[in-house]
Design a protein around this motif. Structure first.
Motif, PDB file in Angstrom:
ATOM      1  N   GLU A 230     -13.315   7.275   5.291  1.00  0.00           N
ATOM      2  CA  GLU A 230     -13.768   6.572   4.092  1.00  0.00           C
ATOM      3  C   GLU A 230     -13.721   7.485   2.867  1.00  0.00           C
ATOM      4  O   GLU A 230     -13.333   7.050   1.771  1.00  0.00           O
ATOM      5  N   GLU A 231     -14.113   8.723   3.059  1.00  0.00           N
ATOM      6  CA  GLU A 231     -14.064   9.668   1.930  1.00  0.00           C
ATOM      7  C   GLU A 231     -12.647   9.800   1.396  1.00  0.00           C
ATOM      8  O   GLU A 231     -12.414   9.792   0.173  1.00  0.00           O
ATOM      9  N   GLN A 232     -11.669   9.908   2.295  1.00  0.00           N
ATOM     10  CA  GLN A 232     -10.277  10.026   1.875  1.00  0.00           C
ATOM     11  C   GLN A 232      -9.798   8.736   1.195  1.00  0.00           C
ATOM     12  O   GLN A 232      -9.095   8.782   0.184  1.00  0.00           O
ATOM     13  N   MET A 233     -10.196   7.593   1.738  1.00  0.00           N
ATOM     14  CA  MET A 233      -9.768   6.315   1.163  1.00  0.00           C
ATOM     15  C   MET A 233     -10.308   6.143  -0.253  1.00  0.00           C
ATOM     16  O   MET A 233      -9.584   5.725  -1.159  1.00  0.00           O
ATOM     17  N   ARG A 234     -11.552   6.492  -0.455  1.00  0.00           N
ATOM     18  CA  ARG A 234     -12.130   6.333  -1.795  1.00  0.00           C
ATOM     19  C   ARG A 234     -11.572   7.368  -2.763  1.00  0.00           C
ATOM     20  O   ARG A 234     -11.326   7.072  -3.940  1.00  0.00           O
ATOM     21  N   THR A 235     -11.327   8.571  -2.273  1.00  0.00           N
ATOM     22  CA  THR A 235     -10.780   9.625  -3.135  1.00  0.00           C
ATOM     23  C   THR A 235      -9.356   9.308  -3.574  1.00  0.00           C
ATOM     24  O   THR A 235      -8.985   9.481  -4.746  1.00  0.00           O
ATOM     25  N   LEU A 236      -8.537   8.801  -2.624  1.00  0.00           N
ATOM     26  CA  LEU A 236      -7.126   8.558  -2.893  1.00  0.00           C
ATOM     27  C   LEU A 236      -6.842   7.128  -3.363  1.00  0.00           C
ATOM     28  O   LEU A 236      -5.695   6.798  -3.670  1.00  0.00           O
ATOM     29  N   GLY A 237      -7.865   6.283  -3.391  1.00  0.00           N
ATOM     30  CA  GLY A 237      -7.654   4.905  -3.824  1.00  0.00           C
ATOM     31  C   GLY A 237      -6.942   4.052  -2.796  1.00  0.00           C
ATOM     32  O   GLY A 237      -6.155   3.168  -3.152  1.00  0.00           O
ATOM     33  N   ILE A 238      -7.212   4.303  -1.522  1.00  0.00           N
ATOM     34  CA  ILE A 238      -6.598   3.512  -0.448  1.00  0.00           C
ATOM     35  C   ILE A 238      -7.539   2.354  -0.105  1.00  0.00           C
ATOM     36  O   ILE A 238      -8.688   2.582   0.305  1.00  0.00           O
TER      37      ILE A 238
ATOM     38  N   MET B 286       0.837  -1.194   0.000  1.00  0.00           N
ATOM     39  CA  MET B 286       0.000   0.000   0.000  1.00  0.00           C
ATOM     40  C   MET B 286       0.874   1.246   0.000  1.00  0.00           C
ATOM     41  O   MET B 286       1.937   1.268   0.617  1.00  0.00           O
ATOM     42  N   ASP B 287       0.435   2.286  -0.683  1.00  0.00           N
ATOM     43  CA  ASP B 287       1.179   3.534  -0.771  1.00  0.00           C
ATOM     44  C   ASP B 287       1.015   4.310   0.534  1.00  0.00           C
ATOM     45  O   ASP B 287      -0.031   4.916   0.790  1.00  0.00           O
ATOM     46  N   LEU B 288       2.047   4.294   1.368  1.00  0.00           N
ATOM     47  CA  LEU B 288       1.973   4.953   2.669  1.00  0.00           C
ATOM     48  C   LEU B 288       1.916   6.470   2.545  1.00  0.00           C
ATOM     49  O   LEU B 288       1.463   7.152   3.461  1.00  0.00           O
ATOM     50  N   ARG B 289       2.367   7.007   1.403  1.00  0.00           N
ATOM     51  CA  ARG B 289       2.276   8.455   1.207  1.00  0.00           C
ATOM     52  C   ARG B 289       0.819   8.888   1.088  1.00  0.00           C
ATOM     53  O   ARG B 289       0.419   9.936   1.600  1.00  0.00           O
ATOM     54  N   LYS B 290       0.011   8.063   0.417  1.00  0.00           N
ATOM     55  CA  LYS B 290      -1.416   8.361   0.327  1.00  0.00           C
ATOM     56  C   LYS B 290      -2.080   8.277   1.698  1.00  0.00           C
ATOM     57  O   LYS B 290      -2.918   9.107   2.050  1.00  0.00           O
ATOM     58  N   LEU B 291      -1.671   7.267   2.474  1.00  0.00           N
ATOM     59  CA  LEU B 291      -2.230   7.121   3.810  1.00  0.00           C
ATOM     60  C   LEU B 291      -1.874   8.321   4.678  1.00  0.00           C
ATOM     61  O   LEU B 291      -2.716   8.856   5.408  1.00  0.00           O
ATOM     62  N   ASP B 292      -0.640   8.766   4.579  1.00  0.00           N
ATOM     63  CA  ASP B 292      -0.204   9.923   5.349  1.00  0.00           C
ATOM     64  C   ASP B 292      -1.021  11.156   4.976  1.00  0.00           C
ATOM     65  O   ASP B 292      -1.433  11.942   5.846  1.00  0.00           O
ATOM     66  N   ALA B 293      -1.277  11.327   3.708  1.00  0.00           N
ATOM     67  CA  ALA B 293      -2.077  12.468   3.254  1.00  0.00           C
ATOM     68  C   ALA B 293      -3.502  12.379   3.778  1.00  0.00           C
ATOM     69  O   ALA B 293      -4.098  13.396   4.183  1.00  0.00           O
ATOM     70  N   ALA B 294      -4.050  11.169   3.805  1.00  0.00           N
ATOM     71  CA  ALA B 294      -5.418  10.986   4.294  1.00  0.00           C
ATOM     72  C   ALA B 294      -5.520  11.276   5.781  1.00  0.00           C
ATOM     73  O   ALA B 294      -6.465  11.933   6.241  1.00  0.00           O
ATOM     74  N   LEU B 295      -4.535  10.818   6.543  1.00  0.00           N
ATOM     75  CA  LEU B 295      -4.591  10.969   7.996  1.00  0.00           C
ATOM     76  C   LEU B 295      -4.531  12.431   8.424  1.00  0.00           C
ATOM     77  O   LEU B 295      -5.021  12.787   9.501  1.00  0.00           O
TER      78      LEU B 295
END
Length: 615
Positions: A81-89, A1-10
């Motif tokens: 959830e909104e961030q996960m769906r937007t960023l593809g996480i 999983m792309d941890l950079r996307k996760l960091d942005a979501a958090l």
């Protein structure tokens, strides 16, 4: 999983600590060094799931095996959830941030019917097909917990259900999976073999057949599997795997404390209570076992409170000696004790005096019904005199805030029963103030809370119909309008959610299409005020033809085939029918400890005495 996307979501969510893992007590294993990866899924918020004792127990059991990794996953709140769906996480595990679709098992615990829409949403977030028939790859989707005893609403989405206590069967199931996988077997090979295990239900191998009136005619078995699924139970709870570690969250959860389970089961026989039936027989842990567990967990977690948990905690035979020993053990650390369920008798006062030496907790009593007539109907063997006597004692000890828990919509309920709720609250208030002035201390309030009765499977009340939403509201307003004293507060549960809960609690396999339509409409977190949207449920029911008139409100004949009749919980249907009739006659049934009533449970000392003619 792309941890950079996760960091942005958090960075854009309210409580990022829900989604990061790394807590004290968490177990992180190298995925390449294990043979089976198991994702324990709690279909609700992190704060709720991390307070669930079953998660902590199973997490420890599986991670104690060198070749198994158990990781956790929870339902993300709306912002995440909104961030996960937007960023593809994709939905991922907390321990290693692995996408859930890469696990061998995804195991849901079923604690509440209104979490079912979260299950479908989590499958979708994981990138998995929601319907079991459409899943050609990915983890096996399994489910257990108390609500698994009514599995049919989820039957189209879950590969297999575990019926009963999971301490032993989960590990057996994983070992079976390893064996069949090593032999080159298929998913169906595993499911067929698993279906022959005690306590395992594989819905794809069974089919419901319906009559013209919509009720069930019979069930067909589509493979060489048992017609009746017998629940799993742990006979020797003192020898079973114990909770040797507890994960300590970074954020506040519902229960920030060490939890000690003193025993399984209950002997009171309240006729509305599903847990009191499905967890029979009663099985106690030894005082020495509990003391040892408390020492380990207090030392490991740093918590300063212990919750002594069971369905009726005051029924533990060594409760007072246990509390005295715990108080002595942890007196220098000022560890507080709490009891989540309290019994109305003089013994309780002795227990309370010990507990209050460190911390004075709030007190909640559960008369359940406002009149003695209705308490007899529901077999709640508590009298008005019991309640007032205990209140007098606790007021002498300095308590000034009392909560009373009731249900409205109980079978045979009348207007006098509703008035009795307010009258009991008034009597408690009078008991506080009708004392010498020098003894009256504190700002007194009594809160009467009323939930809406939901008929549950495997109880004597499973045949009764539920009140309509309008009936519930009328009854709640009837009480609320008569509350004139500012010292008395009345609160009631949203009846719309209780009706939806009943539809699923009494549902057959056809209610699965209601769940799927709700998922399509975006329903989730239905057990939360912020999440429940009644208009979505109304639309989904109209779209699918699933009506509360048939599933919730309808009184069911005693000879009707019920959607859960293929499950054997140990308590016989004949016994439940007998208790149903006794309820209609207003007759009470004594606590099992005072004599066996022949409910059918095996390996129970009271049952053995009953058949030996000694009780």
């Amino acid at each position: 999983m792309d941890l950079r996307k996760l960091d942005a979501a958090l960075k854009k969510v309210e409580k990022p600590a829900r989604y990061i893992g790394g807590e004290l007590g968490a177990v992180v294993k190298d995925p390449d060094q294990v043979k089976v990866r198991f994702a324990f899924a709690f279909p609700d918020l992190y704060e709720i799931g991390m307070s669930h004792l079953g998660l902590q127990i199973l997490y420890g059991i599986l991670n104690d095996q060198e070749d198994i990794a158990c990781e956790r996953v929870f339902a993300p709140w709306f912002d995440m959830e909104e961030q996960m769906r937007t960023l593809g996480i994709p939905l991922y595990s907390l321990e290693t941030k692995t996408p859930i679709k890469d696990f061998d098992f995804l195991g849901f615990t079923l604690q509440y019917e209104l979490s079912f829409t979260n299950i479908l949403n989590m499958l979708d977030l994981a990138g998995l097909e929601v319907y079991a028939k459409d899943r050609k790859e990915g983890p096996l989707i399994i489910a257990g917990g108390p609500v698994a005893y009514t599995p049919e609403p989820l039957a189209d989405f879950i590969d297999l259900f575990i019926l009963g206590e999971g301490e032993e069967v989960n590990l057996e199931l994983i070992r079976l999976y390893q064996k069949i996988k090593d032999q080159g077997g298929t998913k169906d090979d595993f499911l067929l073999a698993a279906g022959k295990m005690k306590g395992i239900y594989v819905p794809k191998f069974y089919r419901e057949v319906y009559k013209e009136d919509g009720t069930i005619s019979h069930r067909e078995v589509l493979a060489d599997l048992p017609e009746i699924i017998e629940k799993r139970k742990v006979d020797q709870v003192d020898q079973m795997a114990q909770n040797r570690r507890q994960i300590v969250p970074f954020i506040e959860t519902v229960h920030d404390r060490v939890v000690l389970e003193m025993f399984r089961g209950c002997t009171h026989g309240c006729r509305f209570c599903q847990a009191g039936m499905i967890y029979r027989p009663i099985r106690e842990k030894s005082k020495e076992n509990l003391l040892d567990q408390a020492r380990r967990l207090i030392d490991q977690t740093g918590y300063r409170e212990i919750s002594l948990s069971s369905l009726s905690s005051c029924d533990y035979r060594n409760l007072l000696p246990l509390i005295q020993d715990l108080m002595e053990e942890f007196k220098d650390q000022r560890v507080a004790m709490s009891l989540p369920s309290l019994r109305l008798d003089t013994f309780f006062i002795d227990v309370l005096k010990e507990i209050e030496k460190v911390k004075k907790t709030g007190l909640t009593f559960a008369p359940e019904a406002g009149s003695q007539r209705l308490r007899d109907v529901i077999n709640k063997n508590v009298s008005q005199e019991d309640l007032l006597a205990v209140c007098q004692d606790v007021f002498k000890e300095g308590w000034s805030k009392i909560k009373l828990y009731f249900m409205i919509g109980l079978p045979t309920e009348e207007e006098e029963d509703l008035l009795g709720i307010l009258q009991l609250a008034e009597m408690v208030k009078d008991a506080f103030f009708n004392r010498p002035k020098e003894e009256i201390k504190g700002n007194f309030t009594v809160t009467a809370s009323a939930s809406c009765f939901v008929p549950k499977a495997f109880t004597p009340f499973q045949w009764f119909g539920q009140n309509t939403k309008e009936d519930f509201l009328q009854k709640a307003y009837f009480i609320k309008e008569r509350v004139k004293d500012p010292k008395i507060r009345f609160r009631y549960h949203d009846p719309a959610t209780s009706v939806c809960e009943a539809v699923l609690a009494r549902g057959d396999r056809r209610t699965g299409k209601l769940l799927y339509r709700l998922f399509e409409l975006g329903a989730k977190f239905d057990g939360w005020t912020d999440g429940f949207k009644e208009d979505l449920w109304i639309q989904a029911m109209e779209d699918t033809g699933i009506s509360p008139d048939f599933y919730a409100y309808r009184e069911r004949p005693l000879d009707e085939v019920l959607p859960w009749d293929f499950i054997d919980i140990g308590v016989s249907k004949a016994y439940l029918k007998k208790e149903y009739q006794r309820a209609l006659e207003g007759q009470t049934t004594l606590d099992c400890r005072k004599g066996c009533h022949g409910c059918g449970i095996k390996n129970c000392s009271m049952w053995e005495d009953f058949h030996a003619g000694t009780c």
